[in-house]
Design an enzyme around this catalytic site. Structure first.
Site, PDB file in Angstrom:
ATOM      1  N   CYS A 260       0.895  -1.184   0.000  1.00 53.24           N
ATOM      2  CA  CYS A 260       0.000   0.000   0.000  1.00 53.24           C
ATOM      3  C   CYS A 260       0.919   1.216   0.000  1.00 53.24           C
ATOM      4  CB  CYS A 260      -0.894  -0.010   1.229  1.00 53.24           C
ATOM      5  SG  CYS A 260      -1.677  -1.597   1.577  1.00 53.24           S
ATOM      6  N   GLY A 264       4.473   7.161  -1.493  1.00 51.03           N
ATOM      7  CA  GLY A 264       5.794   6.660  -1.869  1.00 51.03           C
ATOM      8  C   GLY A 264       6.916   6.950  -0.888  1.00 51.03           C
ATOM      9  N   ASP A 330       1.881  -1.142   4.826  1.00 52.50           N
ATOM     10  CA  ASP A 330       1.586   0.122   5.514  1.00 52.50           C
ATOM     11  C   ASP A 330       0.104   0.377   5.249  1.00 52.50           C
ATOM     12  OD1 ASP A 330       2.248   2.515   6.947  1.00 52.50           O
ATOM     13  OD2 ASP A 330       2.156   3.594   5.047  1.00 52.50           O
ATOM     14  N   CYS A 383      -0.708   4.604  10.802  1.00 53.13           N
ATOM     15  CA  CYS A 383      -0.497   5.897  11.462  1.00 53.13           C
ATOM     16  C   CYS A 383      -1.677   6.171  12.405  1.00 53.13           C
ATOM     17  CB  CYS A 383      -0.295   7.026  10.462  1.00 53.13           C
ATOM     18  SG  CYS A 383      -1.647   7.260   9.299  1.00 53.13           S
TER      19      CYS A 383
END
Length: 450
Positions: A260, A264, A330, A383
């Site tokens: 994912c 970038g 991620d 996150c």
């Protein structure tokens, strides 16, 4: 350009966010381009938008006793104008109260009529005269903390249940502070001292980070317009996010899947750690976001990244089993660890979003696991600080897969300053907002048995 225009621009951005649930960072960038604001006014515009969003619940608590009509009955733009002006009066030292109120009344006259401008003037002048109400009048402790630190009550209750009162208080207070600005040096092209020297020559104050070896901390100025940025010497990135590549520890020549990957930041960090030797396959479900990966790859001069539009949950249809040495997931998440930078998230996310996302996170892990070589490593990161998206997801994954176990060497690969964090466990690390001046971030490493 008059400051009034800055406030009107801020009002427009806040109104669009409230009406359309639009992302504050994208709207701000768009507004800056379209309104042709004086560059000197852009920091104030950003401060007004993020500050008003961040303190929305607290500002409403202050306004409520002074409005004859319930706040939810006011026209939306009037309520936002009142919040915007009160934010300046309470939290910004360099703007005179008189000027802030005067500008608000002028905007109210322009957008509404005499009655509305009179009401705006009356509410703001009365607050100035009588002072702000105190939080002590709120009896329920969770409700009081929610108002005092401007968070939704459901979120405060959820964090209190997951982490206890003290940690919840520290996190919610940390979310109100300005985030630390850091950047990662592209070690394929240059070194940290050269980057700092180049930035200093352009008036940007930066210093080496004491926490992450390839990170710099920006004390003053913006990086995005600098020569160092243009040359691909650095990537703007939070230090918590930088730890993901340390946890994965890619080696030159390996084949890595970033499942994912957009925009970038982690793919490019992985490629830099591989000294641009090997292959990084970077997937994202959205075509326009894959474009962002390509832009970063080219700016940084990295050749081994292969961006592809693909839903990670279908990756097994395109890649053979055991095709990758290491895999990064991620995962898409609620983002409740980055409220400091994106305050609109706390007003738009719901418990249902958390439950929905945790299902997607599990699906992605299950689908990419067969693609990992025996003896390989998978890193899972988000996150957010929510346990349903973090520990619960990775724990259930390891329990369900006999060939998966938490990586005992995980902690030793992290920079020393993070190894003894309060949120560290075997194969896992939860970074809390405010603890290391990073975002709230979760990282876990799992290995596949031979």
């Amino acid at each position: 350009m008059k400051q009034g225009n800055v406030r009107e621009a801020a009002l427009d951005v806040l109104l669009k966010i409230e009406k359309n649930q639009a992302y504050s960072n994208l709207l701000l960038n768009d507004t800056i381009k379209k309104t042709k604001l004086n560059p000197k006014d852009i920091p104030l515009l950003t401060e007004l938008v993020y500050g008003t969003l961040q303190y929305k619940k607290t500002l409403d608590f202050y306004l409520k006793p002074f409005s004859k009509r319930p706040l939810e009955k006011l026209e939306m733009w009037v309520l936002i104008l009142l919040r915007l002006t009160l934010y300046q009066i309470i939290y910004l030292d360099r703007i005179p109260e008189r000027a802030a109120v005067h500008e608000a009344v002028q905007i109210a006259k322009k957008r509404g009529h005499q009655g509305i401008s009179g009401m705006v003037n009356g509410i703001l002048r009365t607050i100035q005269r009588k002072g702000l109400p105190t939080f002590e009048t709120i009896e329920d402790p969770e409700e009081r903390l929610a108002v005092e630190t401007s968070h939704p009550e459901w979120l405060i209750a959820r964090w209190t249940d997951q982490f206890g009162k003290e940690r919840t208080k520290l996190m919610s207070q940390a979310n109100l502070k300005h985030p630390l600005h850091t950047a990662r040096v592209n070690t394929v092209k240059t070194d940290r001292d050269t980057v700092i020297k180049s930035l200093q020559e352009e008036g940007v104050e930066a210093e080496p980070s004491s926490r992450v070896p390839d990170s710099i901390v920006v004390k003053k100025g913006s990086l995005s317009g600098t020569e160092a940025f243009r040359k691909g010497w650095l990537t703007i990135q939070d230090e918590g996010s930088m730890l993901v590549a340390y946890a994965l520890a890619p080696d030159s020549g390996e084949k890595i899947l970033d499942a994912c990957a957009a925009p970038g930041g982690k793919s490019t960090h992985i490629a830099e750690k591989m000294n641009d030797e090997g292959e990084v396959v970077s997937l994202d479900i959205h075509k326009h976001k894959v474009g962002l990966i390509k832009e970063q790859k080219e700016r940084l001069g990295l050749t081994i990244i292969s961006p592809q539009v693909m839903d990670a949950r279908k990756a097994h249809e395109f890649f053979e089993e055991e095709a990758f040495d290491k895999i990064l997931v991620d995962a898409p998440c609620s983002g409740l660890g980055v409220i400091q930078r994106k305050p609109d998230l706390k007003w738009t996310k719901t418990p249902e979003d958390v439950a929905r996302l945790s299902t997607i996170q599990k699906e992605i892990l299950n689908e990419v696991w067969p693609l990992l070589k025996k003896g390989g490593r998978l890193v899972y990161s988000t996150c957010t600080v929510d346990k349903e998206e973090n520990e619960a997801v990775i724990d259930s994954f390891v329990e369900a897969h006999k060939d998966a176990s938490f990586d005992k060497g995980f902690s030793g690969r992290l920079p020393e300053s993070f190894q003894q964090s309060s949120g560290a466990g075997e194969g896992k690390l939860q970074l809390f907002p405010g603890e290391h001046e990073t975002d709230g971030f979760f990282i876990s490493a799992v290995v596949k048995s031979d």
